[in-house]
Enzyme design. Structure first.
Site, PDB file in Angstrom:
ATOM      1  N   ARG B 110      -5.968  -8.560 -22.852  1.00 55.18           N
ATOM      2  CA  ARG B 110      -5.862  -8.846 -22.007  1.00 55.18           C
ATOM      3  C   ARG B 110      -6.025  -8.180 -20.319  1.00 55.18           C
ATOM      4  NH1 ARG B 110      -1.366 -13.470 -23.568  1.00 55.18           N
ATOM      5  NH2 ARG B 110      -0.881 -12.231 -25.866  1.00 55.18           N
ATOM      6  N   GLY B 119      -2.871 -16.602 -14.337  1.00 57.31           N
ATOM      7  CA  GLY B 119      -4.540 -17.626 -14.744  1.00 57.31           C
ATOM      8  C   GLY B 119      -4.990 -17.020 -14.224  1.00 57.31           C
ATOM      9  N   MET B 121      -6.775 -14.879 -14.356  1.00 57.83           N
ATOM     10  CA  MET B 121      -7.686 -13.815 -15.057  1.00 57.83           C
ATOM     11  C   MET B 121      -7.750 -14.037 -16.376  1.00 57.83           C
ATOM     12  SD  MET B 121      -7.447 -10.792 -12.947  1.00 57.83           S
ATOM     13  CE  MET B 121      -8.099  -9.659 -13.893  1.00 57.83           C
ATOM     14  N   ARG B 354       8.142 -10.302 -16.860  1.00 54.41           N
ATOM     15  CA  ARG B 354       7.304 -10.012 -15.901  1.00 54.41           C
ATOM     16  C   ARG B 354       8.449  -9.787 -15.281  1.00 54.41           C
ATOM     17  NH1 ARG B 354       2.507 -13.519 -16.034  1.00 54.41           N
ATOM     18  NH2 ARG B 354       3.093 -15.453 -16.251  1.00 54.41           N
ATOM     19  N   HIS B 472       0.612 -24.175 -14.384  1.00 56.99           N
ATOM     20  CA  HIS B 472       0.160 -23.804 -13.794  1.00 56.99           C
ATOM     21  C   HIS B 472       0.223 -24.097 -11.882  1.00 56.99           C
ATOM     22  CE1 HIS B 472      -3.562 -23.373 -10.666  1.00 56.99           C
ATOM     23  NE2 HIS B 472      -3.579 -22.254 -11.176  1.00 56.99           N
ATOM     24  N   ARG B 579      14.285 -25.061  28.974  1.00 55.74           N
ATOM     25  CA  ARG B 579      13.557 -24.669  29.895  1.00 55.74           C
ATOM     26  C   ARG B 579      14.247 -26.098  30.818  1.00 55.74           C
ATOM     27  NH1 ARG B 579      10.889 -24.394  24.262  1.00 55.74           N
ATOM     28  NH2 ARG B 579      12.647 -25.044  23.627  1.00 55.74           N
ATOM     29  N   ARG B 635      16.341 -20.770  31.988  1.00 55.35           N
ATOM     30  CA  ARG B 635      15.317 -21.114  33.256  1.00 55.35           C
ATOM     31  C   ARG B 635      14.704 -22.025  34.210  1.00 55.35           C
ATOM     32  NH1 ARG B 635       9.374 -21.220  29.960  1.00 55.35           N
ATOM     33  NH2 ARG B 635       9.976 -23.291  30.024  1.00 55.35           N
ATOM     34  N   SER B 799      12.853 -11.455  29.793  1.00 59.03           N
ATOM     35  CA  SER B 799      12.744 -12.063  28.392  1.00 59.03           C
ATOM     36  C   SER B 799      11.252 -12.727  28.402  1.00 59.03           C
ATOM     37  CB  SER B 799      13.306 -13.628  28.663  1.00 59.03           C
ATOM     38  OG  SER B 799      13.586 -14.338  26.857  1.00 59.03           O
ATOM     39  N   ASN B 803       3.935 -17.139  24.468  1.00 58.97           N
ATOM     40  CA  ASN B 803       3.200 -17.432  24.471  1.00 58.97           C
ATOM     41  C   ASN B 803       2.359 -17.548  25.569  1.00 58.97           C
ATOM     42  OD1 ASN B 803       4.614 -19.170  22.407  1.00 58.97           O
ATOM     43  ND2 ASN B 803       5.374 -20.764  23.346  1.00 58.97           N
ATOM     44  N   ASP B 804       2.686 -17.954  26.891  1.00 60.32           N
ATOM     45  CA  ASP B 804       1.764 -17.289  28.275  1.00 60.32           C
ATOM     46  C   ASP B 804       1.495 -16.368  27.850  1.00 60.32           C
ATOM     47  OD1 ASP B 804       1.814 -19.868  29.306  1.00 60.32           O
ATOM     48  OD2 ASP B 804       3.336 -19.373  30.746  1.00 60.32           O
ATOM     49  N   CYS B 867      11.228 -14.998  24.132  1.00 61.94           N
ATOM     50  CA  CYS B 867      11.562 -17.172  23.955  1.00 61.94           C
ATOM     51  C   CYS B 867      10.175 -17.808  24.020  1.00 61.94           C
ATOM     52  CB  CYS B 867      12.209 -16.715  25.047  1.00 61.94           C
ATOM     53  SG  CYS B 867      11.466 -16.903  26.266  1.00 61.94           S
ATOM     54  N   TYR B 887      16.922  -8.925  21.260  1.00 60.11           N
ATOM     55  CA  TYR B 887      17.515 -10.148  20.214  1.00 60.11           C
ATOM     56  C   TYR B 887      16.260 -11.258  20.500  1.00 60.11           C
ATOM     57  CZ  TYR B 887      17.638 -12.862  24.927  1.00 60.11           C
ATOM     58  OH  TYR B 887      17.744 -13.039  25.915  1.00 60.11           O
TER      59      TYR B 887
END
Lengths: 911, 911
Positions: B110, B119, B121, B354, B472, B579, B635, B799, B803-804, B867, B887
Site C-alpha cells: 500500500r 482513496g 493512492m 491515523r 469516500h 458606511r 466613515r 484604517s 478593497n480599494d 476594514c 485590529y
C-alpha cells in the site's frame, strides 16, 4: 566715509561706501550681501567700491524692513537715529543740507528687494523740497519751471505712494491746466503753471488724506521710508512674489540717494541701457535716453525716446565713459547689466545696475558669448539657460506663408519673440477667466501696470498700444516668456463697446488675433503656426555643452518614422516609447483591427491579425531606419480593445435613430437596407457592450490583453524582428527593446517572455539572422514598483509610465479629474502641482525609488527610464536624475528641454 | 528484528520494528519520521513500538520513492536487494515463506504519503498467491472458496493498479458469472465460480496488458511496489494535492505487510473505527464492522455494516481489547484516531491508525474535551480548530419552518452538516462548469470516486445514493466542509434523460435541490436558509480561549443597529467601519439625497442636506446604543454622487421610449403629461451626464466630495455628535471615531479636520456636553500609504481599506476584473490567489508595512486597523498580525472566524 567712524552701534543703516562693514557683518558671499542690502542697494554699494560714479546715499537693510514689520509697522528702536546720522554723513559729503534754501539736499527713496520686482514696489523722488527750499533753488538754478516741476512730482508721488491719493486725481489737475492754458503737452506748461499745480496738489493731499503735505524734509523721508516698507506686504507685491516664486519673508531694503537731475538743460539727460541687446543678445549697448528729462519719463514710454547710439553724437565723451562703465560692470558681475544713468550738466552718474532681463534668444547668445570670452565658465553658461527658455525656441511661430499673404493689422516693437494666437481680452480679469475656461487668449491693453500681471500670465501673448522696449509690458513679457508686441500705436481701444479699432476696421473682444513677437506684427484672425527647426547656432552650442555635463540620457516618445527623424535631429539618443497601438488607429487599418475584435471564430481572428503583420512590419522598419544605431523601445499593444470600436452611446443613439426612421420607409428595399444596417450596428453594439468596463483604466488592457490573445503578441513580435532583419540587411544597426505594458505580476512577464522568445527565435531561424534585443517591462501600477526585485529577475529594463503610475498611486483618473475635483484642488492650493504635470515626489517618486533600488539589487545593469509625459518636464527630470534613472523619454519637441534640464540636474548635484 | 543486524548498508527499507534505526537517521521529530516513512508507515512502526498488535511488515521510504522517480521510474541500485532482505526477515518472523505452498506468506502493498490522501493512492492485497500457492492454501485452510476469492482479488487489483486493466472488465466477468449461476450476490458464488473467474481474470490481464499475470511472488511485489510509486505522479493524486495544498515533492512510501484475514469464518471480522464520533465529537467509539469479510467490503459500502458497539455482543474480549488500544493510541498521538482492524480467527490485529477526519463540530468538541482532559494544551486546542471550521457554525442551515412544512424527497446519512441549496448537477464536470458560471450547484452521484473530487469542491453540497459514514463521499465532504448526505437510496438516477427520480416524482438536472447535511434530509426546490446564533458551548469555549491568545482586536463592519447587535453578540470589540452612505440608499431617504444632488441653488441643496440630519442622527444613535462602551468608526460619505441617481443607459432608454410613445397619444392632456415626464427625466439625465466619469473608481468621491461640499461633512459630523450626546445622556458610554475616506494628500485631512473640529465644538457648546473622539483616515490609495508619516501628524488612526487599496495597487477594477481577465488569471494559475479575497502580501502588504512603520514613527500610539473584506479572511488576518496592526474589522458573520484566525497568528508567532 566722513562721520562713519562716529556711528558705532550700527544695526540697520549703511552708506553706499560702507560695504566693508556690511561684509564684516554678513560675510563676503554676494548672495548674503544682496539679501541684506537688497539687489539695488548691494549694486549701488558695489559700484561705489569699484569706482563707478554713483550719487552718494545709503541703504536701510532688509533686516530693517523685517524689524519694522515685526514691530507692527513702526520703526524699531534706534533705526531712525541711524537714518538721521546717515543723512548727516551725506550732507557732509555733498556739502548740501536738508531744508537749506542756500544749498538744499534732495534725495530719492526707493525700494530694493533681494530679487528684482520691476514696477511692483514704490519710489519717491525729490524728497527735501518745500516752499522755502523751492524758492532757494529757483534762485540757485534760475529755472523756476524746473524747480516747480520737481516739487509737484514730489507732492504727487508722496501723495500717491505714502498717502494713497489716487493718481488720476493729480493727472486730472494737469489735464485741466493744459486745457486752460491751451497747450497739448506737459512740456509746454510754464513755471507758473507748475507752481499753481503744486499748490493744488497740496490741497488735494489735504482733501484726500486729511493731513497736510509735510514740509519738514526729515518727516518726508520718515514717511517715505515707512511707505516703502509697507509696500512689501501690498497686494501687487504679494501677487508678483507668488507668480515668481519669491519667498515672502525676505523683506525689502530702502535706498536713499542724493538726487541728480537729467532735466537741468540740454547738457543733461537720462536713460536706461542694457549692456547687450535684450532681444537678440547682440553684444552692443541697447537702451533709450531723453535729453533734459527725468528717469520716469523714459520708463513711462510717454515721450519718444532716442536710441542709446545717438548719445554718441550728442555727448560723445559721456557715451564713451558710459560704455566703459558698462563693460566694467559686466565683467564685474559676469552678467549682462541693466543700468539707469543720468547726466547732470555734463556729469555722468550711474543710478542703478542689475542683471538685465532678456529673451530666451538673448539669454542663450549671451551665455555662449560670455563663456567664449572667458567671462563665465561653460557650466555657468549652461546653468543660465532655463529649460523654459529652450522651450521657447521650439515655440510655434506664425506660419511664414500665411504671414506673407496676410496684411498686418498693425506693427509695434518686437519685445518678446514667438507667436501668440488667441481671442482678444481687453483686461486682465477677462484674460484670466477665459484662460481658466481653456481658451487661448491674447491680452490687449493701452499699457500694462503691475495690476495687469495676472492677465499677462494667463494670456498666450500681450499687445500694448504704448510703451517701449523697457516698458513694464516688455520686461514682464520677456521674463515670463510671453510673446509680446508693445507700442502698437495704430490701434485704438474702445472700452465702452469693447472693440479694437484700426482705421475703419473693428475687431470685437473675443475675436481672434495673431501676434508675432519676433517681428512685431499683429494680424486679425487665427493664423496657422509652425514649429521651427532647431538651427540657432548659440542654442546648438549650449545644448552641446549641456550634453557634456548631463548624466541622464534623453530619448523620445515616437510612433512614426517622421517623429523619430525629428527626435533624432533634436538630439534624442533613441526611442524610449513607441506606442504600437497608434499605428492601429490609421484609417486603412482600423477596419482590420475591428474585424479582429468582432471575430467570432479563432480562424477569423487569426486571419485579421495576420493581415496586420505586414503593416506593422513596415512601421517598425521605418522607425528602425530613422533610429539606426540607437535603441528603439517598442511597447506591445496597450489600450483596451473597445477603444478601437465606436462609442457605446453613439451606437445606441444611431440604433434608436435608425429604428425611428424605419417607420417612415415605404418600399421593401428601403426597409431591407435599413434592417441590414441595424443588424451591423447591433453586432457592433453587442461587442462594445461585452467589452465595456466600469473602470477601463483598471481593466483588460496591456499585458492582460497580450496574455489572453497570445497571437497578437506573437504577431507584433514577428513584425519587430522581421523589420529589424530587413533593416539590418540594409547595413544599418538595429537595437530593439521590447516592452510589456501594465505588468503587475512577474508571472505575466514570464508568460509574455516565453511567447516572445519563441517567436523571435523562429523569425531568426527562418531568416538565418541574429538580432540582439532587450526584454523589459513598464512600471505603471504601484504593485510593479513594489515587486521590482522579482520583475528585474526577468526584465532587462524598466520604463516608468508615470501617467498611469500617477493615476493609480493617487487614485485619480486623469480623464475625469482634470475636468473635475483636481482643478478645484489646484485652484484652491490644496495640491501644489498638478501631479500629471510634475511628478509627485512623495508618492510616485517614492515608488520609483523603491523600484530602482530593488531592481538594481537584483540586476545591477538594469536599464531604467521614464516615458510618461513627465519625461519632458524639468522638475521631474531633476527628480529622475536624483533617483538615478538612466534616461528620460519625452515628445520630440521636448528633447532639447530635457537635455538642458538633465544638465542642470547634474550641475546642481555637483554644486 | 531477526536479520536486521545483517542488513548493514540500510538506505531505503525499514521493518516496522526498526523505528529506532529510522530515528537514528532522521531524528526523533515525528514530522520528520512521518515525512520519511509516510503517515501510515510511521504509524505502523509507532504502533509496533508501543505494543499494539500490528501484522509484521516493512516500509520502503519516501526517499526511496523520490530516488525511484529521479532514476526515471526504475529502482535505484540496492533498493530491491533491501526489499528482498526485509521479506526474508518477515518470513523468518512469521514462519511462512513467499511461494511456499505449505506455509505461504501473503502480503499487502500500500502507498502511504506524509499527509493522508484517502482513496487517491493504490493498494494491492494478497501478493504471494499463484496457482501452486492457492492449491496449498486450500489444503491448509480447507476453504477453497476463501482462497480463490483472495486469488481473484489479487489478479483483479494487480491487473487494475499495476497493468491499467479497466476495473469494469473484471466486474463484468463477475456479473456474467452470477447471471449464469442464477445468483444475486457475490457471496452466493461458490469456490468453483471464483476459481473459474480467477482464470478468466488472468486471461483478461494477458489480453489487455499483453503480458501474463506474474506468478513469482517476488515479481508481483516488485511490480506492485513500482506501481505504487508511479501512482504518486498520477492525475488523481496530483489533483488532490493541488486541491489540498500538499507539496508535490514529498513522495509516497510503500508499506508491505503480512496479510491477515477477516474473512476466515465467523470468528473473524474486519472494521474501521474512529476513537470518537467524527460528526459530533462525542467521546465514544464510532465505526462499522463486518463479520467474515475483508476490509474493502466495509469501505466500499456495498454490504450493510454493523455499528462497532455490536462487536461487544459478538466478540466481547476483542471489543474490550480494541477499545483499550483506541484509548492508548489517542493518548499516544494526542488526537482522535481513525483505525482499521481485522480479527483473524479470534486474534485482533490493528492494520492502520491515523488522525481521524471529522466535522467542524467534532473538531471543536474534541479539542475542548482533550484540553479539559489534559491530553492537549489549550493552545493546541485552539490551534486545531481551523477558521473554516468556525465558519461552519455560521453556515446557513435550512430554515426550520420551511423544513417543517416541506416533505422531504428522501433521507440519507447526515455525514457532513450544514445546508446546501443549488441546482442539480449529475456529474463532476457539469458541477464544476456551472459553478464557474456562478451558479450554486448540488452534485448528485450514485457514489463518489477520486475522479469526482473536483465536482465536490465546486459544489455547495453533495448527495450520493450509496455509501456509508466512512464512504469516500463522506470523508471528502467532511474534509472540505461541504454539506453532504450519503446513502440516499430512495433516489434513482437516469443518466440518459438526466433526471432524478423518487417514486413517481421526477426532477431534471439543473432544477433546484435543498440538502440538509445536519439531519440527512433532501428537499425538491429552493428552500430558504437561515444563519444560526452562536450557541455551541464547545465553540464558545474555544473562542474564549482564542481571545486569551490573540493580540489582534476584532471589530465588525456594520451600518445598522441590528448588524451592530449581532456583531457584539459574535464578539466584536467595536465597529471598525460604518458606511454612512448605506443609510442614504434607504427608500424614504433616496429622494432627499437626489434632491440634494439635483439642487440648482445653494439654498435648495442646503435644505436637502438639513433634511437628512435627523435621519442620520437616529441611525448613529442606534449604533452607539448597540456598541456602548466600544469604539464606533464612522466613515463620512464615500461613493460618487451618481450612484444615488438612476443609471445613464436606463434613463436614455426611458427617454427614447417616452418619445416614441408620444407619437401615439392623441389628447392634449396625455401629451402634456408625457412631456412633463420627459422633462423630469431630462433633468435627471443632464445631472447624471454631468456626474458621469470615465473611471468612477478613481473619480470624485470620498474626501474629494467632502471638500467640495463641506456642508455635507458638517451635517454628518453634527449628526454624529448630536447622536453621541443623546446616547451619553442615557448613561451609556459613546466612543466615536470619525474617518475620512480616499485621502491622498495631507491637505485634504487638514481641511476636513478643521470643518469637523469646528462643527463638533459647536454641537458640544450648544449642548454643554463633552464627547471625546478620534479623528482618522482611510488608507486606500497607495499614495496615502506612502505619505503615512505626514498623515499621522493629523490622523489618530489609520484604517486600511484593502478593497480599494488592492484595486489601485494592482491596477485592477474589481467590478470588471472578477468577470474578466482576473478570472482567466486565477483559472490558469497566473495569480496564486484572488487579491480581492486574500491580501496581496508583496504589493498591498508592503504598502501597509510602509504605512505602519512611517505612521508609528510619527505617532507611536497610532491606532491601526483594516476594514476591507480581507479583514475576515484568515491568511490576511495572519498578515495583519505580522504587520503589527491593532485590529481587523469584518462582517459580523466573520467575527468568530477572525477571532480564531487572530489567535492562530499569535500562536504561530510564539512557536
Amino acid at each position: 566715509m566722513a562721520g562713519s567712524e562716529g556711528r558705532s552701534n550700527r544695526s540697520y543703516v549703511y552708506l553706499f561706501s560702507e560695504i566693508p562693514l556690511v561684509e564684516a557683518r554678513v560675510g563676503h558671499d554676494w548672495d548674503k550681501v544682496k539679501g541684506f542690502l537688497g539687489g539695488k542697494g548691494a549694486n549701488l554699494a558695489e559700484m561705489t567700491r569699484i569706482g563707478v560714479p554713483v550719487p552718494p546715499g545709503f541703504t536701510v537693510s532688509t533686516e530693517g524692513c523685517n524689524a519694522f514689520l515685526n514691530a507692527g509697522k513702526t520703526f524699531p528702536a534706534g533705526m531712525w537715529e541711524e537714518v538721521e546720522e546717515a543723512v548727516a554723513s551725506i550732507e557732509a559729503e555733498v556739502g548740501r543740507k536738508f531744508g537749506d534754501p542756500l544749498g538744499p539736499l534732495l534725495v530719492s527713496c526707493r525700494s530694493g528687494a533681494k530679487f528684482s520686482m520691476p514696477g511692483m514696489m514704490d519710489t519717491i523722488l525729490n524728497i527735501g523740497l518745500n516752499d522755502e527750499v523751492a524758492e532757494g533753488m529757483v534762485e540757485l538754478t534760475g529755472d523756476a519751471r524746473f524747480v516747480y516741476d520737481l516739487y509737484r512730482r514730489l507732492v504727487q508721488m508722496f501723495g500717491n505712494v505714502v498717502l494713497d491719493v489716487p493718481d488720476e486725481v493729480f493727472e486730472a489737475v494737469i489735464a485741466r491746466r493744459k486745457e486752460e492754458s491751451g497747450v497739448a503737452n506737459d512740456a509746454d506748461l510754464e513755471a507758473e503753471d507748475w507752481k499753481a499745480i503744486t499748490g493744488q496738489f497740496r490741497d488735494l493731499v489735504k482733501t484726500y488724506s486729511g493731513m497736510e503735505f509735510p514740509t519738514d524734509p526729515l518727516e518726508q523721508l520718515h514717511m517715505a521710508t515707512e511707505a516703502v516698507f509697507k509696500s512689501w506686504t501690498g497686494k501687487r507685491a504679494v501677487d508678483y512674489r507668488n507668480a515668481s516664486g519669491i519667498p515672502h519673508d525676505l523683506g525689502t531694503a530702502v535706498n536713499i540717494q542724493t538726487m541728480v537731475f537729467g532735466n537741468m538743460g540740454d547738457d543733461s539727460a537720462t536713460g536706461v541701457c542694457m549692456s547687450r541687446n535684450a532681444s537678440t543678445g547682440d553684444p552692443e549697448l541697447e537702451g533709450d535716453f531723453l535729453v533734459n528729462a527725468q528717469g520716469e519719463d523714459v520708463v513711462a514710454g510717454i515721450r519718444m525716446t532716442q536710441p542709446i547710439a545717438e548719445l554718441a553724437d550728442i555727448m560723445p565723451a559721456q557715451h564713451a565713459e558710459f560704455e566703459a562703465i558698462a563693460r566694467k560692470l559686466e565683467a564685474h558681475y559676469s552678467n549682462m547689466q541693466d543700468m539707469e544713468f543720468t547726466i547732470e550738466r555734463g556729469k555722468l552718474w550711474v543710478l542703478q545696475t542689475r542683471d538685465g532681463k532678456r529673451t530666451a534668444q538673448a539669454e542663450v547668445r549671451i551665455a555662449v558669448d560670455m563663456a567664449e570670452d572667458g567671462l563665465i565658465t561653460r557650466e555657468e553658461a549652461v546653468r543660465r539657460v532655463q529649460p523654459d527658455q529652450v522651450d521657447f525656441f521650439l515655440h510655434p511661430q506664425l506660419d511664414r506663408e500665411a504671414q506673407r499673404t496676410s496684411k498686418p493689422l498693425a506693427t509695434g516693437l518686437n519685445v518678446s519673440p514667438g507667436a501668440a494666437v488667441g481671442v482678444i481680452a481687453l483686461d486682465a480679469d477677462t484674460a484670466e477667466r477665459w484662460a481658466q475656461d481653456g481658451r487661448d487668449v491674447v491680452m490687449v491693453r493701452p499699457e500694462t501696470k503691475p495690476d495687469d500681471v495676472h492677465g499677462m500670465l494667463a494670456a498666450k501673448g500681450v499687445v500694448t498700444l504704448k510703451g517701449g522696449r523697457t516698458s513694464h509690458a516688455a520686461l514682464v513679457a520677456r521674463q515670463f516668456g510671453k510673446p509680446a508686441v508693445v507700442g502698437a500705436d495704430a490701434l485704438v481701444l474702445d472700452f465702452e463697446e469693447r472693440i479694437l479699432r484700426v482705421g475703419d476696421e473693428e475687431i470685437a473682444e473675443g475675436e481672434w488675433l495673431s501676434v508675432d513677437g519676433t517681428n512685431g506684427q499683429i494680424y486679425a484672425g487665427k493664423l496657422p503656426t509652425a514649429v521651427p527647426d532647431l538651427q540657432n547656432p548659440y542654442l546648438l552650442k549650449i545644448l552641446e555643452w549641456a550634453d557634456e555635463f548631463r548624466r541622464l540620457g534623453v530619448r523620445a516618445n515616437a510612433d512614426y518614422p517622421r517623429d523619430a527623424e525629428r527626435a533624432r535631429e533634436y538630439g534624442a539618443a533613441g526611442i524610449g516609447l513607441c506606442r504600437t497601438e497608434h499605428m492601429f488607429f490609421e484609417a486603412e487599418r482600423l477596419p482590420i483591427v475591428q474585424r479582429m475584435i468582432l471575430a467570432t471564430t479563432a480562424s477569423e481572428r487569426s486571419e485579421a491579425i495576420q493581415e496586420l503583420l505586414p503593416l506593422q512590419r513596415s512601421d517598425f522598419a521605418g522607425l528602425f531606419r530613422a533610429m539606426h544605431g540607437l535603441p528603439v523601445v517598442i511597447r506591445l499593444l496597450d489600450p483596451p480593445l473597445h477603444e478601437f470600436l465606436p462609442a457605446y452611446d453613439e451606437l445606441v443613439q444611431d440604433l434608436a435613430d435608425l429604428k425611428m426612421r424605419l417607420q417612415h420607409y415605404s418600399t421593401m428595399s428601403e426597409i431591407d437596407a435599413a434592417l441590414q444596417e441595424i443588424r451591423t450596428k447591433q453586432d457592433f453594439l453587442a461587442r462594445v457592450e461585452a467589452l465595456r468596463e466600469e473602470n477601463p483604466m483598471l481593466g483588460t488592457r496591456g499585458v492582460r490583453l497580450g496574455i489572453q490573445i497570445p497571437e497578437l503578441t506573437r504577431m507584433q513580435v514577428r513584425a519587430v524582428f522581421e523589420a529589424a532583419i530587413e533593416v539590418k540587411r540594409e547595413g544599418l544597426e538595429v537595437i530593439p527593446e521590447i516592452m510589456i505594458p501594465l505588468v503587475h505580476l512577474s508571472k505575466e512577464l514570464e508568460l509574455q517572455q516565453s511567447d516572445l522568445e519563441e517567436e523571435a527565435r523562429a523569425v531568426m531561424e527562418e531568416t538565418r539572422a541574429e538580432i540582439p534585443y532587450k526584454f523589459g517591462t513598464m512600471i505603471e501600477v504601484p504593485r510593479a514598483a513594489l515587486i521590482a526585485g522579482e520583475l528585474a529577475a526577468r526584465a532587462e529594463f524598466f520604463s516608468f509610465g508615470t501617467n498611469d503610475l500617477t493615476q493609480t498611486t493617487c487614485g485619480i483618473s486623469r480623464d475625469d479629474a482634470e475636468a473635475g475635483f483636481l482643478m478645484h484642488y489646484i485652484r484652491n492650493g490644496i495640491v501644489e502641482h498638478n501631479p500629471f504635470a510634475v511628478v509627485d515626489e512623495a508618492g510616485v517618486g517614492r515608488l520609483i525609488d523603491i523600484a530602482v533600488r530593488d531592481g538594481r539589487a537584483v540586476r545591477p545593469d538594469l536599464e531604467l527610464g521614464i516615458c510618461g509625459e513627465h519625461g519632458g518636464e524639468p522638475t521631474s527630470i531633476a527628480l529622475c536624475h536624483r533617483l538615478g534613472l538612466d534616461y528620460v523619454s519625452c515628445s520630440p519637441f521636448r528633447v532639447p528641454i530635457a537635455r538642458i534640464a538633465a544638465a542642470h540636474a547634474a550641475l546642481a548635484e555637483s554644486e
